[in-house]
Scaffold this motif. Structure first.
Motif, short mmCIF file in Angstrom:
data_model
loop_
_atom_site.label_atom_id
_atom_site.label_comp_id
_atom_site.label_asym_id
_atom_site.label_seq_id
_atom_site.Cartn_x
_atom_site.Cartn_y
_atom_site.Cartn_z
N VAL A 1 -4.27 3.35 -4.36
CA VAL A 1 -3.89 4.53 -4.25
C VAL A 1 -3.40 4.91 -2.97
O VAL A 1 -3.88 5.03 -1.79
N GLY A 2 -2.15 5.23 -2.79
CA GLY A 2 -1.48 5.59 -1.20
C GLY A 2 -0.24 6.19 -1.32
O GLY A 2 0.19 6.77 -2.42
N SER A 3 0.45 6.40 -0.17
CA SER A 3 1.56 6.96 -0.09
C SER A 3 2.81 6.37 0.53
O SER A 3 4.00 6.59 0.34
N TYR A 4 2.59 5.02 0.96
CA TYR A 4 3.71 4.19 1.60
C TYR A 4 3.39 2.70 1.36
O TYR A 4 2.05 2.35 1.68
N VAL A 5 4.26 1.86 1.13
CA VAL A 5 3.93 0.53 0.72
C VAL A 5 4.96 -0.54 1.45
O VAL A 5 5.14 -1.48 1.16
N GLY A 6 5.85 -0.03 2.05
CA GLY A 6 7.09 -0.49 2.69
C GLY A 6 6.77 -1.93 3.68
O GLY A 6 7.96 -2.62 3.69
N GLU A 7 5.75 -2.14 4.09
CA GLU A 7 5.42 -3.05 5.03
C GLU A 7 4.77 -4.30 4.62
O GLU A 7 4.40 -5.54 5.31
N ASN A 8 4.63 -4.54 3.27
CA ASN A 8 3.98 -5.47 2.80
C ASN A 8 4.50 -6.26 1.52
O ASN A 8 4.67 -5.68 0.25
N LYS A 9 5.08 -7.36 1.83
CA LYS A 9 5.60 -8.07 0.63
C LYS A 9 4.79 -8.61 -0.30
O LYS A 9 5.18 -8.68 -1.66
N GLU A 10 3.70 -9.06 -0.04
CA GLU A 10 2.49 -9.47 -0.95
C GLU A 10 2.28 -8.29 -2.04
O GLU A 10 2.13 -8.37 -3.33
N PHE A 11 2.23 -7.11 -1.40
CA PHE A 11 1.99 -5.90 -2.31
C PHE A 11 3.10 -5.83 -3.31
O PHE A 11 2.83 -5.65 -4.50
N GLU A 12 4.48 -6.07 -2.83
CA GLU A 12 5.51 -5.74 -3.81
C GLU A 12 5.52 -7.03 -5.02
O GLU A 12 5.92 -6.74 -5.89
N ARG A 13 5.42 -8.29 -4.49
CA ARG A 13 5.16 -9.45 -5.42
C ARG A 13 3.86 -9.06 -6.64
O ARG A 13 4.29 -9.22 -7.65
N GLN A 14 2.86 -8.41 -5.98
CA GLN A 14 1.96 -8.43 -7.06
C GLN A 14 1.98 -7.15 -7.99
O GLN A 14 1.99 -7.40 -9.16
N VAL A 15 2.88 -6.08 -7.53
CA VAL A 15 3.23 -5.12 -8.44
C VAL A 15 4.27 -5.46 -9.19
O VAL A 15 4.04 -5.13 -10.66
N LEU A 16 5.25 -6.29 -9.01
CA LEU A 16 6.28 -6.86 -9.85
C LEU A 16 5.65 -7.85 -10.97
O LEU A 16 6.18 -7.88 -12.01
N ALA A 17 4.75 -8.41 -10.54
CA ALA A 17 4.01 -9.41 -11.48
C ALA A 17 3.10 -8.89 -12.27
O ALA A 17 2.53 -9.39 -13.22
N GLY A 18 2.85 -7.44 -12.18
CA GLY A 18 1.91 -6.91 -13.10
C GLY A 18 0.35 -7.13 -12.70
O GLY A 18 -0.64 -6.84 -13.45
N GLU A 19 -0.02 -7.61 -11.36
CA GLU A 19 -1.09 -7.99 -10.97
C GLU A 19 -1.97 -6.87 -10.15
O GLU A 19 -3.18 -7.10 -10.05
N LEU A 20 -1.26 -5.76 -9.86
CA LEU A 20 -1.89 -4.77 -9.16
C LEU A 20 -1.47 -3.66 -9.56
O LEU A 20 -0.26 -2.97 -9.98
N GLU A 21 -2.30 -2.76 -10.01
CA GLU A 21 -2.22 -1.27 -10.29
C GLU A 21 -1.94 -0.43 -9.36
O GLU A 21 -2.76 -0.65 -8.21
N VAL A 22 -0.98 0.60 -9.39
CA VAL A 22 -0.70 1.36 -8.19
C VAL A 22 -0.54 2.80 -8.34
O VAL A 22 0.13 3.10 -9.57
N GLU A 23 -1.06 3.71 -7.78
CA GLU A 23 -0.55 4.96 -7.73
C GLU A 23 0.01 5.55 -6.52
O GLU A 23 -0.71 6.07 -5.50
N LEU A 24 1.17 6.16 -6.59
CA LEU A 24 1.81 6.59 -5.30
C LEU A 24 1.80 8.08 -5.49
O LEU A 24 2.10 8.65 -6.41
N ILE A 25 1.32 8.71 -4.52
CA ILE A 25 1.02 10.14 -4.22
C ILE A 25 2.08 10.66 -2.87
O ILE A 25 1.86 10.00 -1.94
N PRO A 26 2.79 11.74 -2.76
CA PRO A 26 3.25 12.22 -1.73
C PRO A 26 2.10 12.27 -0.73
O PRO A 26 1.06 12.73 -0.87
N GLN A 27 2.58 12.02 0.57
CA GLN A 27 1.62 11.86 1.67
C GLN A 27 0.91 13.10 2.00
O GLN A 27 -0.37 13.05 2.03
N GLY A 28 1.57 14.32 1.94
CA GLY A 28 0.90 15.74 2.15
C GLY A 28 -0.30 15.84 1.08
O GLY A 28 -1.11 16.25 1.23
N THR A 29 0.24 15.49 -0.08
CA THR A 29 -0.49 15.51 -1.29
C THR A 29 -1.80 14.93 -1.06
O THR A 29 -2.90 15.08 -1.40
#
Length: 229
Positions: free
Chosen positions: A74-102
């Protein structure tokens, strides 16, 4: 007096599989890097982690991600992590993106015992679909809920043996609010002082929010080095 742990491994020993963690820091600034390393070595898994971002591939929360110890991020920014991207696209990681102020306000509200609040952020976007929206003074607001965690991991420049904490400059990012929102808050401190040695007016996190302290040195890696010519 709070629990003063002799090692980072001892500090995180109560964190079990399936726990929900909040982790302070913004990028690599102010992250409890030694507590994260101890978690990576512990093998604890199926974690739900709430943090501004997920570190980089080889440091910070990226270490837990690489080991596949995080079930949901659960976070607001994911842009610096290629493994994060790979796991999300592969369906290995559940992600909840929330506006940073929220995200910041949901954590703050949880720590303050506020169950819910309304915000204009995300109104009219896919994030608001199927959720409660109300109008106040002619403007629409989205219902958001306060957020808490089983454990909060924070890093401070200074702490005393009562658990009062002082953060250094921009390390005072998500750390103060995250410190309030965990059932158990574990603080990694660079310097540990006797009770009464810290100036009361300079305290950022009062001791009432902190249950464990552990002292250690940090590498303080730079996320992206930029120099002038």
């Amino acid at each position: 007096m709070k629990t003063i742990c002799n090692s980072f491994e001892d500090a995180i020993k109560d964190i079990k599989d399936g726990a929900t963690l909040m982790v302070g820091g913004f990028g690599l600034v102010g992250i409890p890097e030694n507590l994260i390393k101890a978690l990576a070595a512990s093998g604890v898994k199926d974690l739900t982690v709430v943090s501004n971002n997920c570190g980089v591939d080889d440091w910070g929360l990226g270490l837990l991600l690489r080991n596949k110890q995080i079930k949901k991020m659960v976070g607001s920014y994911v842009g610096e992590n290629k493994e994060f991207e790979r796991q999300v696209l592969a369906g290995e990681l559940e992600v909840e993106l929330i506006p940073q102020g929220t995200l910041a306000e949901r954590i703050r509200a949880g720590g303050a015992g506020i169950p819910a609040f309304y915000t204009p952020a995300a109104v009219g976007t896919p994030l608001a679909e199927g959720r409660e929206v109300r109008s106040f003074d002619g403007k629409e607001y989205l219902l958001e809920y306060g957020m808490t965690a089983d454990f909060s991991l924070v890093r401070a420049a200074k702490g005393d043996k009562m658990g009062n904490l002082i953060y250094n400059k921009t390390a005072r990012n998500f750390n103060p609010m995250i410190a309030t929102a965990g059932k158990v808050t574990i603080a990694e401190v660079e310097e540990l002082f006797e009770t009464g040695e810290l100036e009361p007016d300079l305290i950022h996190t009062p001791s009432i929010y902190v249950q464990k302290l552990v002292k250690g040195e940090q590498e303080k890696r730079i996320e992206r080095l930029t120099v002038s010519q």
